[in-house]
Write an enzyme that holds these catalytic residues in place. Structure first.
Site, mmCIF file in Angstrom:
data_model
loop_
_atom_site.group_PDB
_atom_site.id
_atom_site.type_symbol
_atom_site.label_atom_id
_atom_site.label_comp_id
_atom_site.label_asym_id
_atom_site.label_seq_id
_atom_site.Cartn_x
_atom_site.Cartn_y
_atom_site.Cartn_z
ATOM 1 N N LYS A 84 0.803 -1.223 0.000
ATOM 2 C CA LYS A 84 0.000 0.000 0.000
ATOM 3 C C LYS A 84 0.836 1.273 0.000
ATOM 4 C CE LYS A 84 -4.420 -1.536 1.790
ATOM 5 N NZ LYS A 84 -4.266 -2.948 2.206
ATOM 6 N N GLU A 106 -9.863 7.020 3.390
ATOM 7 C CA GLU A 106 -10.775 6.065 4.007
ATOM 8 C C GLU A 106 -9.935 4.868 4.436
ATOM 9 O OE1 GLU A 106 -10.074 5.992 0.843
ATOM 10 O OE2 GLU A 106 -9.609 3.857 0.651
ATOM 11 N N SER A 373 1.704 -9.840 -0.738
ATOM 12 C CA SER A 373 1.355 -8.413 -0.670
ATOM 13 C C SER A 373 1.678 -7.774 0.679
ATOM 14 C CB SER A 373 -0.123 -8.219 -1.004
ATOM 15 O OG SER A 373 -0.937 -9.038 -0.182
HETATM 16 C C1 PLP Z 1 -5.150 -3.962 1.666
HETATM 17 C C2 PLP Z 1 -4.436 -5.217 1.389
HETATM 18 C C3 PLP Z 1 -4.820 -6.082 0.328
HETATM 19 C C4 PLP Z 1 -6.042 -5.868 -0.511
HETATM 20 O O1 PLP Z 1 -6.045 -4.700 -1.282
HETATM 21 P P1 PLP Z 1 -5.804 -4.734 -2.843
HETATM 22 O O2 PLP Z 1 -6.116 -3.328 -3.250
HETATM 23 O O3 PLP Z 1 -6.719 -5.738 -3.455
HETATM 24 O O4 PLP Z 1 -4.384 -5.078 -3.072
HETATM 25 C C5 PLP Z 1 -4.050 -7.200 0.084
HETATM 26 N N1 PLP Z 1 -2.972 -7.497 0.833
HETATM 27 C C6 PLP Z 1 -2.578 -6.713 1.860
HETATM 28 C C7 PLP Z 1 -1.381 -7.105 2.652
HETATM 29 C C8 PLP Z 1 -3.294 -5.552 2.176
HETATM 30 O O5 PLP Z 1 -2.893 -4.783 3.201
#
Ligand code: PLP
Length: 393
Positions: A84, A106, A373
């Protein structure tokens, strides 16, 4: 209305918001063509975020599953622990360029709120985060984090008091003070140009992964796989691979307690076309056409819509969308922790869970890149609660 992604996208918002979005679009197009802006973005990604993130060959997991070679794109190693921050740094540079002094955002569980508060602190900007009241209670630690970083957290008491209401609220607040305020949106969703802006700042993930896999394997991967909430980490990984026709792509969404229950967030699998949060996309609606509450153990995947480009990529069959349940994600969470010594975010665990199903069915010379992610420290308590609950039944 102009739609950016086949029949998806658009700006389904009141006229005042369209004016603000147009101003944003002009500034974004201008910034993209300014080499000093891009240089600054790259500088912060490298020295502040810690990019490039490694592409790690998960040799132990690969051996254990006995099929395709598995590589993890380590977004969990970024500053603040997820992908993010790539987007928040990009958008805050854009805000500064537009002369804005105040950031609003948000947040659901608080991950985007923390990333926004982090970037705002570093750039010396005022920051207010809107969070559903229910989420502020469920995520007290992240509220405290945002406050430590100097942000103001405002609980949203309308509707279901969760993320979907926080988005509506933030858009309204933006229009009230658009001259000095920048709305920092957290995923590849919302009215145009947000989905394109977020993709632009996240596509570094796939660009790096492509260079890294060429170095390690001298060829393209067979599969790239990512979890999908709003779709920002997935579009970030996919974008540079879309033109490589031989690369198969899979997005994994949350099946929660199962696709045959009401408790899931499988937007692409079970949703239909419609308007939500200013965009035409796919989402979960009830019989009356209202947005339905969705559910996942993972706060980051617990969103009733999805980015419009994903709806389009599904339509043209360039990306396949699958789903994993809470149970499968928790199993993958524990497996990666034990086998590789890497505790993944519960969101990312959905993508890992799909890899655990797919890899054993493929030959050993096949290659999978999966986006890790984020890191899972934030999820340890939720996993513990899930396991205790299981034991009691
Ligand atoms: C917020 C988040 C997501 C989901 O958001 P996307 O916009 O679909 O990427 C996925 N993995 C992590 C670690 C997150 O913090």
């Amino acid at each position: 209305m102009k739609l950016q992604f086949g029949k998806f996208g658009g700006q389904f918002v009141p006229p005042q918001v369209v004016t603000a979005l147009n101003e944003l679009e002009v500034a974004f197009e201008d910034a993209k063509n300014d080499s000093s802006f891009l240089e600054e973005f790259r500088y912060y990604l490298k020295d502040y975020v810690g990019r490039p993130s490694p592409l790690y060959y998960a040799e132990q997991l690969t051996k254990k599953l006995g099929g395709a070679k598995i590589y993890l794109k380590r977004e969990d190693l970024n500053h603040t622990g997820a992908h993010k921050i790539n987007n928040t740094i990009g958008q805050i540079l854009l805000a500064r360029r537009m002369g804005k002094k105040r950031i609003i955002a948000e947040t659901g569980a608080g991950q985007h709120g923390v990333a926004s508060a982090t970037a705002a602190a570093m750039f010396g900007m005022e920051c207010e985060v809107f969070q559903g009241e229910l989420d502020t209670q469920r995520q007290r630690l992240n509220v405290f984090r945002m406050e430590m970083l100097g942000a103001k957290v405002t609980p949203v008491t309308q509707g279901t008091k969760t993320l979907a209401d926080a988005v509506d609220y933030a858009i309204n607040e933006w229009v009230k003070r658009v001259d000095d305020t920048f709305y920092l949106l957290g995923s590849a969703v919302g009215p145009h140009p947000y989905p394109s802006i977020v993709k632009y700042f996240q596509k570094i993930i796939g660009e790096e992964a492509k260079v890294q896999i060429m170095e390690k394997e001298q060829r393209m991967p067979d599969y790239v796989i990512a979890c999908v909430g709003g779709g920002s980490n997935a579009i970030g990984l996919f974008t540079d691979f879309i033109k490589e026709k031989e690369v198969k792509m899979i997005g994994v969404e949350a099946a929660g307690k199962g696709l045959n229950t009401k408790d899931h967030a499988a937007t692409m699998t079970l949703g239909r076309e419609g308007v939500i949060h200013g965009m035409n996309t796919k989402a979960i609606f009830d019989e009356d056409g209202n947005v339905s509450p969705v559910y996942s153990i993972s706060a980051g995947l617990d969103y009733p819509g999805v980015g419009p480009e994903h709806a389009h990529l599904q339509d043209i069959k360039r990306v396949k969308y699958e789903s994993c349940t809470d149970q499968e994600a928790v199993d993958a969470f524990l497996e990666l922790s034990r086998v590789e010594g890497i505790i993944p975010a519960i969101e990312s665990s959905h993508a890992i869970a799909h890899v655990m199903k797919l890899a054993p069915t493929l030959d050993k010379d096949k290659i999978i890149i999966v986006n890790l992610s984020g890191r899972g420290d934030k999820d340890v308590e939720a996993i513990e609660a899930f396991l205790n609950e299981k034991q009691m039944h």
